[in-house]
Design a protein around this motif. Structure first.
Motif, short mmCIF file in Angstrom:
data_model
loop_
_atom_site.label_atom_id
_atom_site.label_comp_id
_atom_site.label_asym_id
_atom_site.label_seq_id
_atom_site.Cartn_x
_atom_site.Cartn_y
_atom_site.Cartn_z
N GLU A 225 53.34 48.14 34.59
CA GLU A 225 52.62 48.02 33.32
C GLU A 225 51.29 47.30 33.45
O GLU A 225 50.52 47.27 32.49
CB GLU A 225 53.51 47.31 32.30
N GLY A 226 51.02 46.70 34.61
CA GLY A 226 49.75 46.01 34.81
C GLY A 226 49.59 44.77 33.93
O GLY A 226 48.47 44.43 33.55
N ALA A 250 50.93 34.68 36.93
CA ALA A 250 50.61 35.74 37.88
C ALA A 250 49.96 36.92 37.18
O ALA A 250 50.38 37.32 36.09
CB ALA A 250 51.87 36.20 38.60
N SER A 251 48.93 37.47 37.82
CA SER A 251 48.22 38.64 37.29
C SER A 251 48.17 39.72 38.36
O SER A 251 48.01 39.41 39.55
CB SER A 251 46.80 38.26 36.87
N PRO A 252 48.29 40.99 37.97
CA PRO A 252 48.25 42.07 38.96
C PRO A 252 46.84 42.27 39.50
O PRO A 252 45.85 42.06 38.80
CB PRO A 252 48.71 43.29 38.16
N VAL A 253 46.74 42.69 40.76
CA VAL A 253 45.47 43.05 41.39
C VAL A 253 45.46 44.56 41.53
O VAL A 253 46.34 45.15 42.18
CB VAL A 253 45.31 42.38 42.77
N LEU A 254 44.49 45.22 40.90
CA LEU A 254 44.41 46.68 40.87
C LEU A 254 43.12 47.15 41.52
O LEU A 254 42.10 46.45 41.49
CB LEU A 254 44.49 47.18 39.43
N ASP A 255 43.14 48.38 42.09
CA ASP A 255 41.88 48.95 42.60
C ASP A 255 41.16 49.68 41.48
O ASP A 255 41.57 49.64 40.31
CB ASP A 255 42.15 49.87 43.79
#
Length: 533
Positions: A225-226, A250-255
């Motif tokens: 879910e990002g 914590a936070s997601p790392v996305l391209d």
């Protein structure tokens, strides 16, 4: 082997050889329109041609001096901007020696460039078909803006690294396989490692086993879910096996396409907070235990006091009754032998014994108020007030008293005790208005004051001096003499204890000769209600 050169060849002939007439226009057009700086020198280092870019980078007259002094003459430095670049190492100088030179970065600072400028240079020798050195061609690239941007990026990177490494909070990055890709010094030290020891290792090696399912669930939320997650009271494992309590954000790392690459977490050590909370819990438990013990002691003391008050009151009644009876017998049987003074003394003794009996009754009344079980129901205060008013009027029907009682007043409380409150307050109003030809007694409320209802009993009687307001609710405290108004000083003390048992407050206001008003609240909210006039 050094290439052969012809120092006696005129410059024009060299130029002619480098730029054959049939190609000169084309070559100059190419060189002149190049985005790089280009210049051509003969074998002695004399300038034959330089395009505008080269002149802009190097400044005018670059080759007008002895090549052996180029660095100092023209301000050529290493990229550190402080150290002169050796002339014999300059690409152009080496090309004029017939050497092939690599591309190098230089910094120039002179009158044309007082602030200095970075550039990259490469030079190669030019020979004729017989290998005779004719000169050199030098290529220049202006790298100043690029190097400035790179320096800015480096400064930003260094500042960012400095912030991360000096932060008093852990920073931890993992990849999609949950392996550590970065951890700052604080986070590593918190767990008893160095950052290098943690790189590449799986996250679960540092997480308490009972937290595994929790972290997997939240990481899956991030991946699918990002969304950022917050893990409070999260346990990590130190190298020595001890636990450390943390708060993890914590936070997601996305391209660029939104693909999940890993997670970035901020780690806060909350061990001290947990210890403090545990201390508070222990203190609260101890406090509750102490309160319980103290309450039990107070309850025991209250029971003892009640028993003592009852015993004293009961034991005092017998001698008081004897005193009263004997004084009455003396008055009846010996009145002929007593003079007026003697009879007056007997009357005073009897009146005092009756007064003491009333005080004993007051003590018992207060004792009963404190010990009686509180049975709360919906109480019709207006109905109670009407009942008390009718009772007062029946006792002295000849008095003219105007009662104003607000109807519909219902409150939660003990009916018997609240009736005692109204009997005391309205009874006082009745007593202290007896000198008025037309007495006025009112019972009502002040609505909407922000602290619940404020009830009041108001009269137009004798009133009191506000200087003595604090004495109103003391046991046996009276603001009027017995000759002025009868009483034993227990009524208002009883009212106060009843109101307190109903979690309320009672207070009074008055003015001598203009009446008094007594206010009270029940189940009062926080704050102190204002006084009303």
């Amino acid at each position: 082997m050094t290439a052969r050169s012809n120092p006696d060849l005129p410059p024009d002939e060299v130029a002619e050889r480098l730029f054959q007439s049939e190609h000169e226009t084309l070559l100059r057009a190419i060189l002149g329109n190049s985005t790089d700086g280009l210049f051509v020198v003969d074998a002695q280092g004399r300038s034959l041609y330089a395009n505008d870019v080269a002149r802009r980078i190097l400044g005018p007259g670059f080759t007008h001096y002895d090549p052996r002094n180029w660095s100092e003459r023209h301000g050529l430095f290493y990229p550190d901007t402080r150290t002169y670049y050796p002339t014999e190492q300059l690409p152009l100088y080496r090309s004029l020696q017939g050497e092939e030179s690599p591309e190098v970065d230089l910094f120039i600072r002179n009158a044309a460039h007082p602030e200095g400028r970075h550039f990259r240079v490469r030079s190669m020798p030019v020979r004729d078909s017989q290998g005779l050195l004719l000169g050199a061609i030098t290529n220049l690239k202006d790298t100043h803006d690029q190097r400035q941007a790179e320096a800015g990026q480096l400064r930003t990177k260094l500042r960012f690294q400095l912030m991360l490494e000096t932060a008093q909070e852990g920073v931890w990055m993992i990849d999609a396989d949950r392996r550590t890709t970065y951890v700052n010094q604080y986070a590593a030290s918190l767990l008893g490692y160095t950052p290098e020891e943690m790189l590449g290792r799986h996250l679960f090696e540092f997480v308490y086993q009972q937290e595994h399912s929790r972290i997997v669930r939240d990481l899956m939320t991030q991946e699918n879910e990002g969304q950022s997650v917050l893990l409070n009271d999260f346990r990590l494992m130190r190298r020595d096996g001890t636990l450390v309590w943390t708060l993890v954000a914590a936070s997601p790392v996305l391209d660029e396409s939104g693909k999940y690459l890993g997670s970035l977490a901020m780690i806060t050590d909350i061990s001290r907070r947990r210890e403090d909370e545990e201390k508070v819990r222990r203190l609260n438990a101890e406090l509750e235990q102490r309160i319980g013990e103290r309450t039990a002691q107070l309850e025991f003391s209250n029971r003892e006091l009640e028993s003592f008050a009852y015993s004293v009151a009961h034991d005092l009644r017998v001698p008081l009754r004897s005193i009263s009876n004997f004084t009455q017998a003396l008055s009846e049987d010996c009145s002929a032998t007593l003079d007026t003074t003697g009879l007056d003394y007997l009357q005073r003794i009897r009146a005092s014994s009756q007064r003491m009996a009333e005080l004993i009754d007051g003590i018992l009344a207060i004792s009963r108020v404190n010990s009686a079980e509180l049975v709360e129901t919906d109480v019709d205060l207006s109905g109670l007030a009407h009942t008390v008013a009718e009772q007062l009027q029946r006792w002295v029907p000849e008095r003219t008293v105007r009662f104003r009682i607000r109807d519909g007043l219902v409150a939660r409380g003990d009916a018997q005790l609240l009736r005692l409150v109204l009997e005391n307050l309205m009874g006082n109003a009745w007593k202290f208005t007896r000198e008025k030809p037309v007495a006025e007694i009112e019972f009502g409320i002040f609505p909407g004051v922000g602290h619940g209802r404020v009830y009041f009993v108001r009269d137009n009687g004798a009133g009191f001096d506000m200087e003595y307001q604090k004495k109103l609710f003391g046991v046996f405290q009276r603001l009027h003499t017995q000759q002025e108004f009868e009483g034993h000083g227990v009524g208002l003390a009883t009212v106060q204890r009843i109101i307190r048992r109903h979690k309320g407050r009672v207070w009074g206001e008055g003015r001598v000769g203009e009446g008094a008003t007594f206010y009270f609240t029940l189940h009062e909210l926080t704050g102190t209600p204002p006084a009303f006039r």
